[in-house]
Design an enzyme around this catalytic site. Sequence first.
Site, PDB file in Angstrom:
ATOM      1  N   GLU A 171       0.789  -1.234   0.000  1.00 42.01           N
ATOM      2  CA  GLU A 171       0.000   0.000   0.000  1.00 42.01           C
ATOM      3  C   GLU A 171       0.827   1.293   0.000  1.00 42.01           C
ATOM      4  OE1 GLU A 171      -2.843  -0.243   3.210  1.00 42.01           O
ATOM      5  OE2 GLU A 171      -3.951  -1.845   2.252  1.00 42.01           O
ATOM      6  N   GLU A 351      -5.449  -8.767   0.957  1.00 42.26           N
ATOM      7  CA  GLU A 351      -6.095  -8.443   2.238  1.00 42.26           C
ATOM      8  C   GLU A 351      -7.571  -8.190   2.001  1.00 42.26           C
ATOM      9  OE1 GLU A 351      -4.494  -5.170   4.531  1.00 42.26           O
ATOM     10  OE2 GLU A 351      -2.438  -5.845   4.172  1.00 42.26           O
TER      11      GLU A 351
HETATM   12  C1  FCB Z   1      -4.493  -2.175   5.577  1.00 36.44           C
HETATM   13  C2  FCB Z   1      -3.131  -2.581   6.087  1.00 36.44           C
HETATM   14  C3  FCB Z   1      -3.170  -3.652   7.143  1.00 36.44           C
HETATM   15  C4  FCB Z   1      -4.327  -3.490   8.088  1.00 36.44           C
HETATM   16  C5  FCB Z   1      -5.623  -3.257   7.339  1.00 36.44           C
HETATM   17  C6  FCB Z   1      -6.822  -3.118   8.222  1.00 36.44           C
HETATM   18  O1  FCB Z   1      -4.424  -0.884   5.082  1.00 36.44           O
HETATM   19  O2  FCB Z   1      -2.332  -3.041   5.030  1.00 36.44           O
HETATM   20  O3  FCB Z   1      -1.926  -3.653   7.791  1.00 36.44           O
HETATM   21  O4  FCB Z   1      -4.063  -2.517   9.011  1.00 36.44           O
HETATM   22  O5  FCB Z   1      -5.508  -2.142   6.519  1.00 36.44           O
END
Ligand code: FCB
Length: 441
Positions: A171, A351
């Site tokens: 990110e 994620e």
């Molecule tokens: C993302 C991050 C991860 C976590 C989630 C909720 O932005 O990559 O580390 O904190 O959000």
Amino acid sequence: MANQNITRQAFPENFKWGVATSSFQIEGAHDADGKGPSIWDRFCEGQGHIADGSNGHVACEHYLRWQDDVALIDSLGVNAYRFSVSWPRVQPHGEGAWNEAGFAFYERLIDALKARGIEVHLTLNHWDLPQALQDKGGWAEREVCEHFTRYALEVARRFGSRVDSICTHNEPWVVAILGYEQGIFAPGIRSRAQAMAAVHHLLLSHGMALKAMREAGVTAPMGIVLNLSPIYPASDDPKDLAKAKLDDGLILRHYMDALFFGVYPEDVIAHLGADAPPVQAGDMASIAQKIDFIGVNYYTRNFSSSGNPWDVASTGNQVTDMGWEVYPQGLTELLCRMHADYPLPLVMITENGAAFKDEVVDGVVNDTQRRDYIHNHIAATWDAMDKGVPVGGYFAWSLMDNFEWASGYAKRFGLVHVDFASQQRTLKNSALWYQQFLSEK
Ligand code: FCB
């Protein structure tokens, strides 16, 4: 309850099913065995930076409990695990000497995962930059690209033949914008020019590291992970439409155009004016190295408004403990749009998950909302694959409750509950559901 019944059989045999974590959020042991301080160690010391005044000194004590945690991961029935290497654990100053004790920790972890047949998906930078490099300007200074490339090469030299993928950055938008423009994440700087320089150096160092690792003969699939959301205008008002287009440029196109076409979008560069990134000759070609996969972190959709801030309650949809709207269709839309606009390699959902207020009652966490969230986003992933998007894996965020950055320990994203006083781990019902889902062969 979920409205659509999706099963594991609907997915290809070799699909990666995983859970994800990151070093700073779970490891603790902030100064053990020669580890240097990271920018998050330093940021946590600042008054009011972390909602509950906490830090990562202990976190989930994963540095000590890694064996039990690997067994826990295995018990879920996943075939893949995504984690990150803490750069200051293996190179305390971000340049110069390597810390063998730090590397030994990851060596043991990788061995244990491999022994159980779990794939290893390694991220090089999940935000915990060595503080020593921040003292020289961090991601806003071009010099960091050389240091990152050397770090990437060393990790790849040691582990490259054993891991199943290497991700350079997690990110870059969050690192740069929340860290250097809004100042709400480490290193807590408020400068748009520095933020845009940070974006550029994150992308440039990604390209430089990929090139160097490939030239060194590393064959593991390599890529980068972006936080992406579809962005909708709050209304049909032309001003809202224009704002939505610009926001899409700042959050999605700026990264995707650079990575896939070797250019920054013209409208974004014009908007940034004097704060535009410091691009030197050859940089854009370096950024646009071929990638083997693109990781997508998806949590919610966003709306852009030129006037009053948009109110999430107006959707009428469920909202998580982070205040994020639950909108699974957004993942399908996002993936289909990416597929239409860019020559995508394999896509990994690196994620996806949700924070809710969990309660342990008689040893049980009945988190039906999280269970449905995960189920419905797996279904949304399948919908995108059905429309031709090449998705190869899904990683739930997160294996266990952990240090949720500026929110501290109050926001729980885990499939596994962590009692931070006793470090006891308890599988929530969402974990039991995922286990069941994965066991249906
Ligand atoms: C993302 C991050 C991860 C976590 C989630 C909720 O932005 O990559 O580390 O904190 O959000």
